[in-house]
Design a protein around this motif. Structure first.
Motif, short mmCIF file in Angstrom:
data_model
loop_
_atom_site.label_atom_id
_atom_site.label_comp_id
_atom_site.label_asym_id
_atom_site.label_seq_id
_atom_site.Cartn_x
_atom_site.Cartn_y
_atom_site.Cartn_z
N ILE A 1 0.80 -1.24 0.00
CA ILE A 1 0.00 0.00 0.00
C ILE A 1 0.83 1.27 0.00
O ILE A 1 0.28 2.37 -0.02
N GLY A 2 2.16 1.14 0.02
CA GLY A 2 3.02 2.31 0.08
C GLY A 2 3.11 3.05 -1.23
O GLY A 2 2.62 2.60 -2.27
N GLY A 3 3.73 4.19 -1.18
CA GLY A 3 3.87 5.03 -2.36
C GLY A 3 2.92 6.21 -2.27
O GLY A 3 2.07 6.29 -1.40
N LYS A 4 3.08 7.12 -3.19
CA LYS A 4 2.34 8.37 -3.15
C LYS A 4 0.85 8.19 -3.43
O LYS A 4 0.03 8.90 -2.88
N ILE B 1 -5.77 6.01 -3.69
CA ILE B 1 -6.66 5.17 -4.51
C ILE B 1 -7.52 4.30 -3.59
O ILE B 1 -8.75 4.23 -3.76
N LEU B 2 -6.90 3.66 -2.63
CA LEU B 2 -7.64 2.79 -1.71
C LEU B 2 -8.66 3.59 -0.91
O LEU B 2 -9.79 3.13 -0.70
N TYR B 3 -8.29 4.78 -0.47
CA TYR B 3 -9.21 5.62 0.29
C TYR B 3 -10.47 5.91 -0.53
O TYR B 3 -11.59 5.82 -0.03
N LEU C 1 -8.35 -3.62 4.54
CA LEU C 1 -7.48 -2.45 4.67
C LEU C 1 -8.25 -1.20 5.11
O LEU C 1 -7.62 -0.20 5.47
N LYS C 2 -9.57 -1.25 5.09
CA LYS C 2 -10.37 -0.06 5.43
C LYS C 2 -9.97 0.57 6.76
O LYS C 2 -9.71 1.77 6.81
N PRO C 3 -9.91 -0.20 7.85
CA PRO C 3 -9.54 0.43 9.13
C PRO C 3 -8.17 1.10 9.08
O PRO C 3 -7.97 2.18 9.63
N LEU C 4 -7.23 0.46 8.40
CA LEU C 4 -5.88 1.01 8.29
C LEU C 4 -5.88 2.32 7.49
O LEU C 4 -5.29 3.31 7.91
N MET D 1 -5.08 6.08 8.80
CA MET D 1 -4.10 6.93 8.14
C MET D 1 -4.70 8.30 7.83
O MET D 1 -4.04 9.33 8.00
N LYS D 2 -5.95 8.32 7.40
CA LYS D 2 -6.65 9.59 7.14
C LYS D 2 -6.73 10.40 8.43
O LYS D 2 -6.42 11.60 8.43
N HIS D 3 -7.13 9.77 9.51
CA HIS D 3 -7.26 10.44 10.79
C HIS D 3 -5.89 11.00 11.24
O HIS D 3 -5.79 12.15 11.68
#
Length: 124
Positions: free
Chosen positions: A26-29, A34-36, A96-99, A103-105
């Protein structure tokens, strides 16, 4: 993904391999972004282009392919003219949603912190 497994099986858990493995997926810019945006549902390629205008078409394609190859994103191609392609989270990608939301928070908290520090520096 199978090539990555060889790299990570040689290190002990104390070396941070699980974190490294996660960041590899999931790393990278752009992958996190995209996942969010997939959390709230299926998106078409051009929707991503509108949501993320700074990502090039080539980079978006590469990032989506990598996420698809890792089993996180599902690509659905509809046989029609013009072609229609939709992207969604796989069942595994849903984990991955919780993660991603955490990250957003964290990002919101960090941004607020930077604004406070910036205001403090201006007032000195």
């Amino acid at each position: 993904m199978s090539d990555r497994i060889k790299e990570y099986t040689e290190c002990s858990p104390s070396e941070g391999c699980p974190v490294e493995f996660t960041l590899d997926v999931i790393g990278g810019k752009w992958k996190g972004v995209i996942l969010y945006h997939l959390i709230d549902g299926t998106k078409r390629f051009n929707e991503f282009r509108k949501i993320c205008p700074n990502i090039t078409q080539r980079m978006l394609t590469l990032q989506l392919r990598e996420l698809e190859n890792d089993g996180v994103v599902h690509r659905e191609v509809y046989r029609q003219v013009p072609p229609k392609v939709e992207y969604s989270l796989t069942e595994f990608g849903e984990t991955l949603k919780p993660l991603i939301l955490q990250m957003k928070h964290w990002g919101e908290t960090y941004k607020d912190r930077l604004l406070i520090l910036s205001d403090q520096r201006r007032s000195q």
